[in-house]
Design a protein around this motif. Structure first.
Motif: not given
Length: 255
Positions: A236-255
């Motif tokens: 819905a936010l027009t984010i490509p599927a590959d970027d969605v996968t990358r962002l979900l992995a980034t959110a799971r990585t502890p900062s």
């Protein structure tokens, strides 16, 4: 009669003053004067008529302003008087503050007030979608979701209110907690996010997705239903599927 040296100098000086120089000579002054005279005799004039008004985001002022929507009719003028029609022009949008004219497409951009409301509703809908996918039994998830919604502008949002909304949503659609993102919820996400996405920079669109991801991760790893809901958010936010996968992995990585 012979001229003295002084007289010869005066004559030479006079000749120099009469030289025709580009842009400065008598000929160029004559051309400019003639053109100015013609423009005073012949010209065009536009008569504007107000066909609407409202509030818009003015690019010139950089803020919300009132506007008038104008339609114009052009005419040839002779001695300042309109004589022949030359067709319609516009419509244009005139800012009531700076009086600048803009194309009608400027009204496609939301006002600051409208944009804030769209962003607030988007975050609220994403939070509900993720909670509906993962359930409301986790206090940590509810707290994370309530914090995100309050930060977006719903200052009085509480965990209890979100839980009640998710329960009402499940009862209304017959949806079971933890199930995949159904058509009804997907439609709600698109209704909230589709109008907002074109006005958000890529980082803004990614930020909304990451907020939903952090809500999902608050009580543990993603469930299949949460991934499905977040994939719908990304689409819905027009984010490509590959970027969605990358962002979900980034959110799971502890900062």
């Amino acid at each position: 009669m012979w001229l003295t040296s002084r007289h010869r100098g005066d004559v030479a000086a006079g000749l120099r003053r009469c030289d025709v120089l580009p842009g400065w000579g008598r000929n160029s002054r004559f051309v400019r004067a003639r053109a100015l005279g013609v423009s005073r005799i012949l010209g065009t004039r536009t008569a504007w008529t107000t066909v609407g008004d409202g509030e818009f985001f003015c690019p010139g002022c950089g803020g919300d302003r009132n506007y008038q929507r104008l339609a114009g009719r052009r005419r040839f003028t002779f001695l300042g008087m309109p004589v022949l029609p030359r067709g319609d022009t516009g419509p244009v949008v005139e800012c009531a503050a700076c009086c600048h004219h803009f194309g009608a497409d400027v009204l496609d951009h939301p006002t600051t007030t409208r944009f804030s409301a769209m962003l607030r509703d988007a975050v609220h809908t994403v939070a509900l979608a993720v909670l509906a996918a993962g359930g409301t039994s986790s206090r940590t998830s509810l707290e994370t979701a309530a914090h995100a919604v309050r930060s977006a502008g719903f200052d009085d949002c509480t965990e209890e209110q979100l839980a009640a909304l998710v329960e009402a949503l499940a009862a209304d659609t017959g949806r079971v907690h933890g199930g995949h993102c159904g058509p009804g919820l997907a439609i709600e996400l698109h209704e909230a996010l589709d109008p907002l996405a074109p006005h958000l920079a890529p980082t803004g669109r990614e930020g909304i997705l990451l907020q939903g991801a952090r809500i999902a991760l608050a009580d543990g790893p993603y469930t299949p239903a949460e991934r499905d809901a977040l994939a719908t958010v990304g689409a819905a936010l027009t984010i490509p599927a590959d970027d969605v996968t990358r962002l979900l992995a980034t959110a799971r990585t502890p900062s």
